[in-house]
Design a protein around this motif. Structure first.
Motif, PDB file in Angstrom:
ATOM      1  N   GLY A  64       3.627  -4.264  15.032  1.00 35.92           N
ATOM      2  CA  GLY A  64       4.677  -4.221  14.019  1.00 35.92           C
ATOM      3  C   GLY A  64       4.177  -3.832  12.644  1.00 35.92           C
ATOM      4  O   GLY A  64       4.932  -3.342  11.804  1.00 35.92           O
ATOM      5  N   LEU A  65       2.894  -4.054  12.412  1.00 41.48           N
ATOM      6  CA  LEU A  65       2.361  -3.745  11.089  1.00 41.48           C
ATOM      7  C   LEU A  65       1.979  -2.280  10.939  1.00 41.48           C
ATOM      8  O   LEU A  65       1.721  -1.809   9.840  1.00 41.48           O
ATOM      9  CB  LEU A  65       1.118  -4.603  10.821  1.00 41.48           C
ATOM     10  N   GLY A  66       1.938  -1.585  12.047  1.00 40.71           N
ATOM     11  CA  GLY A  66       1.399  -0.224  12.044  1.00 40.71           C
ATOM     12  C   GLY A  66       2.067   0.691  11.043  1.00 40.71           C
ATOM     13  O   GLY A  66       1.393   1.404  10.295  1.00 40.71           O
ATOM     14  N   SER A  67       3.392   0.648  10.994  1.00 41.21           N
ATOM     15  CA  SER A  67       4.076   1.578  10.100  1.00 41.21           C
ATOM     16  C   SER A  67       3.778   1.245   8.645  1.00 41.21           C
ATOM     17  O   SER A  67       3.803   2.119   7.786  1.00 41.21           O
ATOM     18  CB  SER A  67       5.573   1.554  10.372  1.00 41.21           C
ATOM     19  N   MET A  68       3.477  -0.033   8.393  1.00 47.19           N
ATOM     20  CA  MET A  68       3.126  -0.412   7.026  1.00 47.19           C
ATOM     21  C   MET A  68       1.777   0.182   6.617  1.00 47.19           C
ATOM     22  O   MET A  68       1.627   0.702   5.521  1.00 47.19           O
ATOM     23  CB  MET A  68       3.085  -1.924   6.917  1.00 47.19           C
ATOM     24  N   TYR A  69       0.841   0.113   7.545  1.00 50.09           N
ATOM     25  CA  TYR A  69      -0.472   0.681   7.223  1.00 50.09           C
ATOM     26  C   TYR A  69      -0.357   2.185   6.991  1.00 50.09           C
ATOM     27  O   TYR A  69      -1.092   2.770   6.220  1.00 50.09           O
ATOM     28  CB  TYR A  69      -1.481   0.416   8.347  1.00 50.09           C
ATOM     29  N   CYS A  70       0.569   2.814   7.686  1.00 50.43           N
ATOM     30  CA  CYS A  70       0.687   4.276   7.609  1.00 50.43           C
ATOM     31  C   CYS A  70       1.461   4.760   6.399  1.00 50.43           C
ATOM     32  O   CYS A  70       1.462   5.961   6.114  1.00 50.43           O
ATOM     33  CB  CYS A  70       1.368   4.809   8.869  1.00 50.43           C
ATOM     34  N   ARG A  71       2.123   3.836   5.717  1.00 51.46           N
ATOM     35  CA  ARG A  71       2.981   4.281   4.624  1.00 51.46           C
ATOM     36  C   ARG A  71       2.208   5.128   3.612  1.00 51.46           C
ATOM     37  O   ARG A  71       1.206   4.711   3.056  1.00 51.46           O
ATOM     38  CB  ARG A  71       3.602   3.065   3.931  1.00 51.46           C
ATOM     39  N   GLY A  72       2.697   6.328   3.406  1.00 46.76           N
ATOM     40  CA  GLY A  72       2.093   7.205   2.409  1.00 46.76           C
ATOM     41  C   GLY A  72       0.722   7.736   2.791  1.00 46.76           C
ATOM     42  O   GLY A  72      -0.027   8.194   1.934  1.00 46.76           O
ATOM     43  N   ALA A  73       0.382   7.698   4.071  1.00 49.13           N
ATOM     44  CA  ALA A  73      -0.950   8.149   4.473  1.00 49.13           C
ATOM     45  C   ALA A  73      -1.066   9.670   4.319  1.00 49.13           C
ATOM     46  O   ALA A  73      -0.130  10.409   4.574  1.00 49.13           O
ATOM     47  CB  ALA A  73      -1.217   7.749   5.920  1.00 49.13           C
ATOM     48  N   ALA A  74      -2.255  10.105   3.892  1.00 46.76           N
ATOM     49  CA  ALA A  74      -2.517  11.531   3.759  1.00 46.76           C
ATOM     50  C   ALA A  74      -3.056  12.099   5.064  1.00 46.76           C
ATOM     51  O   ALA A  74      -2.959  13.299   5.316  1.00 46.76           O
ATOM     52  CB  ALA A  74      -3.512  11.774   2.633  1.00 46.76           C
ATOM     53  N   ALA A  75      -3.652  11.234   5.873  1.00 45.47           N
ATOM     54  CA  ALA A  75      -4.171  11.691   7.159  1.00 45.47           C
ATOM     55  C   ALA A  75      -4.177  10.527   8.130  1.00 45.47           C
ATOM     56  O   ALA A  75      -4.385   9.380   7.738  1.00 45.47           O
ATOM     57  CB  ALA A  75      -5.579  12.250   7.005  1.00 45.47           C
TER      58      ALA A  75
END
Lengths: 235, 551
Positions: A64-75
């Motif tokens: 469930g946390l995955g999308s949070m870690y990905c927020r605004g990721a450049a890569a």
């Protein structure tokens, strides 16, 4: 406090070696396996930029946390285990959806780790270091050595699938051959290449973002679809 | 004779019928236990809450064919088989394989702990692979549902040298099978800790929801990776008893001014949604601060704090800055907090910041830098480094002291838990104990000492006949356990000590603790500032703060 300029996220099923890859790169060693809890944040100085790297847990528990870690990721580094085809399937099934919160111009790298476990298999076909006790005991028709399970072409095919999913034109993004890696965190094979290639690619993205103004504004306006539906926290 | 405060010293006369207490090999004397050979579900060998199962026609109750259940059970717990296996077999290393109940090595383990679902699906086993154990777990489910069908609940089975303790928690069934001298109550406490550990990673609500939706769900999918945490928890009982036995946390010995300053620092450094900040070294508490806006009315349960202390000791937190959800089962078993965990300055000093906002990582990271800077200003890093570096086992990085510091020859080890703490911080039960030194450096020696402490604890806290003082001459050491209104104390002394000598040692020890108490314990934990004017945005927050609500 040093503010990170760009974000890179490691995703992939558990036990594919995400933490080991990062440790190999950051600390030049191959430590004992630990099971990541949640996500771990690292800061890497690259040229004059601070690049933050999120090493996430592959465990379903923390999905469930995955999308949070990905927020605004450049890569995003999508990692699989070359010996386990299922880990590549999981990338598509479980992890690709998490990248919806990443930047629209997010880069994707597909990394097949643990090639060291194949190498002697391909070199000498005879009696193998027992890769799993089941193999030794089984003695089935096939030779005990582990044949290469995931071919580089599979990764390239997956990369193209991602582009389709993201509705990106192949001409606008780095070529698949450039973004698919095979690595070994144990031996260090291709690990530096992977991270440094990616850093070099992320830097122009950072510059572009800076030119465009505060990234937050860009992020919010550029999301046209409601992100919630994809975040998959409630599956 | 002064042995501490107004409590009577353990003069020989006082302890007349208690001295040289010999522990019965079983606890039958305390009631409840029944000796019989293999536990036969068809017989009345069960300690139950109410009715007697044997009054019921077995055919009505057993969901399993009668012929099957007893034979499996006998095969498993055949006493003859456990005899020829070494008692103190090395317990480590074989966690991954085995698990076939006929496997000698597996059977020789002193204590097994199993977690299974109501449907009998294996979830966790301390030893062996759960796959190999499905038959065994089937028998356990059968036992439980057998008693359940009579409107009753099975609690424990006493079988020759084994105790089997059952604990049902929602859709989960926890079972301990033990040859250790631990009492059923102590084993139950251990099972509760295992359950709390599971809840802390998944929350009770999500476990319930999962099984409500799909009864035969394989929970291992979600717990994958957490097994090691459970292993470590169970190992700690044997290696370093205290925390679980006494229900208290262990503090890093530290001069009071520095500890107070650190407490003030933690209260000063805040972040939005921050609920709790904890400084710890090697699973031991330096200081903690609760934020009033979030945890105003609620006290942090010591079991939750201990869980956090164990949790941050996980190898996963050794590098980088971690951000992960965690549930505090006693505080709110159904909601998550989000935890920032980092080692400060590449030291074993660990900072935990617990908040309610899943997106607050960068705020917490900023807060951490404030704490770090503050600690540099205080010069605390060096002092904490020194506290951490004293250890006979440098690898553990656990701040500790030697029993020599007490200056009482003949004293080998002790556990001391003060009970006379002022009311306003009863919420923080603590204990202190020195490093385990020779002759308790080897694994089996530690286990033996742990067993002795457990025995003494069980006697002191026996529900039927609690004792206040026990003087026990064991084979290789002499022990004295003593509980008063001011403290609970377990001492391990040289086997050659005389009774008078033991009393002298204990007197010395109590004097030393009194002198050092400001350093050994958090006497005055940081007071939380005045409660917020309006009870808004407070305690119910964790229950709906999650984007992470389970699968």
């Amino acid at each position: 406090m040093r503010k990170p300029d760009g974000k890179i996220v490691l995703l992939g099923d558990m036990n594919v070696g995400k933490t080991s890859l990062l440790q190999r790169y950051m600390e030049r060693r191959f430590p004992d396996t630990v099971s990541t809890v949640g996500g771990a944040f690292y800061l890497k100085q690259w040229r004059s930029y601070n690049i933050s790297i999120w090493d996430t847990a592959g465990r379903e528990q923390f999905h469930g946390l995955g999308s949070m870690y990905c927020r605004g990721a450049a890569a995003v580094i999508l990692t699989y285990d070359v010996n386990h085809p299922q880990s590549l399937v999981e990338l598509e099934d479980r992890f690709l959806g998490l990248t919806d919160t990443a930047n629209t111009d997010c880069l994707f790298a597909i990394v097949g780790n643990k090639v060291d476990l194949l190498e002697d298999g391909t070199a000498d076909s005879q009696e193998k270091e027992g890769l799993g006790p089941g193999v030794a005991g089984g003695g089935s028709s096939g030779s005990p050595k582990v044949p290469k399970q995931v071919q580089p072409e599979d990764a390239v095919a997956f990369y193209k699938k991602i582009l389709k999913y993201k509705m990106l034109d192949e001409k606008d993004v780095p070529a698949a051959e450039q973004m698919c890696f095979e690595t070994s965190a144990k031996t260090g094979y291709n690990v530096d290449l992977l991270f440094e290639t990616l850093f070099d690619m992320v830097v122009p993205v950072i510059l572009r973002q800076r030119a465009q103004g505060p990234p937050q504004t860009v992020d919010i306006t550029s999301y046209k679809t409601p992100r919630r539906t994809r975040s998959g926290c409630c599956a | 004779m002064e042995a501490g405060g107004d409590t009577a010293a353990p003069a020989p006369g006082d302890a007349e019928d208690l001295e040289d207490t010999r522990f019965p090999s079983e606890e039958a004397g305390d009631g409840g236990g029944v000796h019989e050979d293999p536990p036969d579900p068809g017989d009345g060998d069960l300690e139950k809450t109410e009715s007697e199962t044997k009054d019921q026609p077995p055919g009505l109750l057993s969901p399993l064919p009668q012929s099957e259940a007893p034979s499996c059970t006998c095969g498993l717990w055949d006493p003859a088989a456990s005899e020829n296996s070494p008692m103190g077999a090395p317990e480590s290393g074989s966690g991954g394989q085995g698990g076939d109940p006929s496997d000698e090595d597996w059977r020789s383990k002193r204590k097994h702990v199993f977690v299974l679902s109501e449907a009998g699906k294996p979830i966790y086993s301390r030893y062996g692979s759960v796959e190999a154990l499905s038959t065994t777990m089937g028998v356990m489910t059968a036992l439980v549902s057998f008693v359940q069908s009579a409107g009753d609940a099975i609690r424990a089975i006493y079988a020759e040298d084994h105790k089997l303790v059952f604990l049902q928690q929602g859709p989960l069934l926890l079972v301990a099978v033990s040859r250790t001298p631990q009492s059923a109550a102590q084993l139950r406490g251990e099972l509760l800790a295992v359950h709390a550990q599971i809840v802390s990673t998944l929350t009770r609500a999500s476990v319930a929801r999962i099984f409500a939706r799909k009864q035969n769900y394989d929970l291992r999918r979600l717990l994958a990776g957490s097994e090691r945490t459970l292993d470590r928890l169970l190992d700690s009982v044997e290696r370093d008893p205290g925390a679980l036995l006494l229900g208290a946390v262990r503090c890093v010995p530290l001069a009071r001014p520095l500890r107070d300053a650190l407490g003030a620092l933690l209260r000063r450094c805040t972040a939005p949604g921050l609920a709790l900040s904890v400084l710890a070294i090697g699973g031991r508490l330096v200081t903690a601060a609760q934020e009033r806006t979030v945890l105003a009315e609620c006290r942090l349960d010591p079991a939750d704090l201990q869980l956090l202390l164990d949790w941050v000791g996980a190898p996963a937190f050794a590098a980088g800055e971690a951000w992960a959800p965690v549930c505090l089962p006693r505080f709110n078993p159904d909601g998550f907090f989000y935890a920032y965990v980092a080692r400060l300055d590449a030291m074993p000093v660990c900072l935990l910041l617990l908040g309610t906002d899943p997106e607050a990582f960068h705020d917490m990271a900023t807060c951490r830098r404030l704490v770090e800077e503050g600690m540099h200003t205080l010069g605390a890093m060096r002092a904490l480094g020194e506290a951490a570096s004293f250890s006979n086992f440098p690898s553990t990085n656990a701040p500790a002291y030697s029993v020599q510091a007490v200056g009482a020859p003949g004293l080998r080890h002790f556990l001391y838990k003060p009970l006379d703490i002022p009311d306003h911080h009863r919420q923080l039960p603590q204990f202190t104990s020195p490093e385990l030194e020779a002759p308790y450096s080897r694994e089996e020696e530690r286990q033996r000492l742990s067993d002795l402490y457990h025995r003494l604890h069980a006697r002191l806290h026996s529900s039927s006949r609690p004792l206040r003082l026990i003087y026990h001459v064991a084979e290789r050491e002499t022990l004295l356990a003593w509980v008063t209104s001011k403290f609970e104390l377990y001492t391990c002394l040289s086997p050659l000590v005389t009774k008078a000598g033991a009393i002298l040692v204990v007197t010395k020890l109590l004097r030393w603790v009194k002198k050092e108490e400001d350093r050994l314990f958090i006497r005055y934990p940081p007071k939380y500032s005045t409660p917020p004017p309006a009870p808004a945005a407070s305690t119910d927050q964790p229950s709906h703060n999650g984007l992470f609500t389970g699968p």
